[in-house]
Design an enzyme around this catalytic site. Structure first.
Site, PDB file in Angstrom:
ATOM      1  N   ASP A  92       0.658  -0.955   0.231  1.00  0.00           N
ATOM      2  CA  ASP A  92      -0.180   0.131   0.520  1.00  0.00           C
ATOM      3  C   ASP A  92       0.335   1.637  -0.089  1.00  0.00           C
ATOM      4  OD1 ASP A  92       1.000   0.616   2.340  1.00  0.00           O
ATOM      5  OD2 ASP A  92      -1.455  -0.608   3.107  1.00  0.00           O
ATOM      6  N   GLY A  94       1.054   3.879   1.473  1.00  0.00           N
ATOM      7  CA  GLY A  94       1.478   4.843   2.831  1.00  0.00           C
ATOM      8  C   GLY A  94       0.904   5.790   3.149  1.00  0.00           C
ATOM      9  N   GLY A  95      -0.147   6.425   2.819  1.00  0.00           N
ATOM     10  CA  GLY A  95      -1.414   7.316   2.530  1.00  0.00           C
ATOM     11  C   GLY A  95      -1.740   6.972   4.096  1.00  0.00           C
ATOM     12  N   ASP A 146      -2.644   8.315  -1.699  1.00  0.00           N
ATOM     13  CA  ASP A 146      -4.230   9.055  -1.453  1.00  0.00           C
ATOM     14  C   ASP A 146      -4.410   9.626   0.086  1.00  0.00           C
ATOM     15  OD1 ASP A 146      -4.035   6.436   0.146  1.00  0.00           O
ATOM     16  OD2 ASP A 146      -6.223   5.582   0.334  1.00  0.00           O
ATOM     17  N   GLN A 196     -12.096   6.802  -2.550  1.00  0.00           N
ATOM     18  CA  GLN A 196     -11.821   7.735  -1.296  1.00  0.00           C
ATOM     19  C   GLN A 196     -13.796   8.116  -1.075  1.00  0.00           C
ATOM     20  OE1 GLN A 196     -10.454   7.313   1.709  1.00  0.00           O
ATOM     21  NE2 GLN A 196      -8.863   6.736   0.641  1.00  0.00           N
ATOM     22  N   GLY A 223     -10.367   4.349   3.420  1.00  0.00           N
ATOM     23  CA  GLY A 223     -10.691   5.478   3.889  1.00  0.00           C
ATOM     24  C   GLY A 223     -12.265   4.510   4.929  1.00  0.00           C
ATOM     25  N   ASP A 273      -7.322  -6.689   3.022  1.00  0.00           N
ATOM     26  CA  ASP A 273      -5.785  -6.737   4.549  1.00  0.00           C
ATOM     27  C   ASP A 273      -6.910  -6.218   5.143  1.00  0.00           C
ATOM     28  OD1 ASP A 273      -4.061  -4.171   4.852  1.00  0.00           O
ATOM     29  OD2 ASP A 273      -5.970  -4.187   2.896  1.00  0.00           O
ATOM     30  N   CYS A 311     -10.310 -27.061  14.293  1.00  0.00           N
ATOM     31  CA  CYS A 311      -9.026 -26.218  13.666  1.00  0.00           C
ATOM     32  C   CYS A 311      -8.007 -27.649  13.559  1.00  0.00           C
ATOM     33  CB  CYS A 311      -8.871 -25.601  14.562  1.00  0.00           C
ATOM     34  SG  CYS A 311      -7.467 -23.992  13.015  1.00  0.00           S
ATOM     35  N   CYS A 313      -5.660 -26.073  12.368  1.00  0.00           N
ATOM     36  CA  CYS A 313      -3.922 -25.303  11.981  1.00  0.00           C
ATOM     37  C   CYS A 313      -2.723 -25.830  12.813  1.00  0.00           C
ATOM     38  CB  CYS A 313      -3.818 -23.980  12.133  1.00  0.00           C
ATOM     39  SG  CYS A 313      -4.208 -23.790  14.408  1.00  0.00           S
ATOM     40  N   CYS A 316      -3.246 -26.058  16.603  1.00  0.00           N
ATOM     41  CA  CYS A 316      -4.185 -26.583  17.224  1.00  0.00           C
ATOM     42  C   CYS A 316      -3.923 -28.481  17.543  1.00  0.00           C
ATOM     43  CB  CYS A 316      -5.467 -26.724  16.809  1.00  0.00           C
ATOM     44  SG  CYS A 316      -6.327 -24.651  17.374  1.00  0.00           S
ATOM     45  N   HIS A 342      -2.766 -19.611  14.576  1.00  0.00           N
ATOM     46  CA  HIS A 342      -4.084 -19.970  14.348  1.00  0.00           C
ATOM     47  C   HIS A 342      -4.367 -19.682  13.935  1.00  0.00           C
ATOM     48  CE1 HIS A 342      -7.669 -21.699  16.565  1.00  0.00           C
ATOM     49  NE2 HIS A 342      -7.820 -20.740  16.890  1.00  0.00           N
TER      50      HIS A 342
END
Length: 392
Positions: A92, A94-95, A146, A196, A223, A273, A311, A313, A316, A342
């Site tokens: 991304d 950095g805005g 942005d 935005q 935003g 993300d 789970c 993973c 677990c 996990h």
């Protein structure tokens, strides 16, 4: 060359099954990107991140600019070489970090100047230098600079930020095309735009229409999740999605709670993300099929079963809840690693479940079943640590 294909639409919601092709491999959507802010998903090796089911990760231009700095990448190799991750990376711009972290920031038509939150040194980001930095990093998906506003800022500031974001995007696109025009289509990075608009639905639609009108590889919605109520988030998200074309991926920035992922996918989002799963893990807040739990609670002191018996993973499959409880109480470093594995695996299992449900035409039922089971338990969870400013 088609870089994104919608493979199937859900019949009762707007959820979509898709395939995004990057120069370092495919991404099956809907997809969640773990956050590797400073060239690492905190506490995990790249192999461990991959084992959670993650195909793509996110890193951050602001943090990599400040530390280790572009000179290091020019000397030792790109971000993939540096951190030993061979899959796609989105960086991304950095805005958001400038908005939330930087000291004494000044926004102008040229760009943004700010003082580092680390040592107070002065830096500048412009639409052009942000592209340059991400090309040095070797990013597979590049995000433009942005202008970000927080919830509750004046209407005039929200309008100004949206319009400036549009102008910066046009500059970034022109510069990106000039820098990559000699590259073969299959070998060049992708450039997404960011819509935005602040906290008015009509502005959200206006911004989304503008971004969609440009020849970009994908469209991000920025935003949001910056302090507004959840119902307002969903309404603004819907307004942002309505004007978007079907043929490009849609990326909702900074959202990662399990219930929000399901709801946003139902509205047509493809990529996400957020630092939330890893951040919560380091505080002992773990996702389970029955809601979020606090592993430090005394009830886990003698529990021989894993945190979540459902789970698959590594954590677990090998360790009891009692052991994790002990590690967190003793502040042992292994606690953060096992908890992070996990939580990321839990999120990636949810994304896989969504993809399967879309393919089978059962997404609405699957979402209702998840929200009923998870949401009712989640309502009783009290220990939600705050996010670290500057992380998504």
């Amino acid at each position: 060359m088609t870089r994104f294909t919608v493979l199937k639409h859900d019949t009762t919601t707007r959820a979509r099954l898709g395939l995004l092709l990057t120069r370092r491999g495919p991404v099956h959507t809907p997809a969640f990107m773990p956050v590797g802010t400073q060239a690492t998903v905190k506490s995990l090796t790249p192999e461990e991140v991959r084992a959670t089911g993650s195909e793509i990760i996110l890193a951050n231009t602001y943090h990599l600019l400040l530390r280790p700095g572009p000179a290091v990448f020019e000397a030792v190799g790109d971000l993939h070489t540096f951190m030993r991750w061979d899959g796609p990376i989105l960086t991304d711009s950095g805005g958001f970090q400038v908005f939330s972290l930087a000291k004494l920031r000044t926004v102008s038509e040229q760009g943004v100047t700010f003082r580092s939150h680390i040592d107070g040194s002065l830096h500048e980001l412009t639409p052009e230098t942000v592209i340059d930095l991400q090309l040095v990093f070797g990013s597979d998906i590049i995000m433009p600079l942005d202008d970000v506003v927080g919830y509750g800022e004046p209407e005039s500031r929200q309008v100004e930020a949206m319009q400036r974001t549009h102008r910066w995007l046009s500059r970034a696109l022109d510069y990106f095309v000039a820098r990559t025009m000699s590259s073969e289509p299959a070998s060049r990075p992708l450039l997404f735009g960011i819509a935005q608009g602040g906290f008015r639905a009509e502005r959200r639609r206006t911004s989304a229409e503008f971004v969609a009108s440009l020849p970009l590889d994908g469209i991000a919605i920025g935003g949001l999740s910056v302090g507004e109520p959840k119902q307002e988030l969903y309404a603004l998200l819907q307004a942002s999605l309505d004007p978007l074309p079907e043929d490009r991926p849609r990326y909702l920035m900074g959202v990662g709670a399990p219930e929000d992922l399901w709801r946003a996918v139902s509205l047509g989002v493809d990529l996400f993300d957020c630092v939330l799963p890893t951040r919560l893990a380091r505080h002992g807040a773990l996702f389970t099929e029955n809601g979020r739990i606090d592993i430090l609670a005394v009830r886990f002191k003698f529990q021989r079963e894993p945190v979540d018996p459902c789970c698959d993973c590594y954590t677990c499959q090998h360790y009891s809840a009692a052991y994790l409880h002990h590690l967190f109480r003793a502040k042992e470093l292994l606690a953060y690693r096992l908890a992070t594995i996990h939580n990321l695996r839990f999120i990636q299992n949810q994304m896989a479940r969504m993809r399967t449900a879309i393919a089978e035409g059962t997404f609405a039922q699957a979402m209702e079943a998840f929200l009923t089971r998870y949401g009712n338990a989640e309502a009783g969870y009290a220990g939600e640590p705050l996010l670290y400013e500057g992380e998504r």
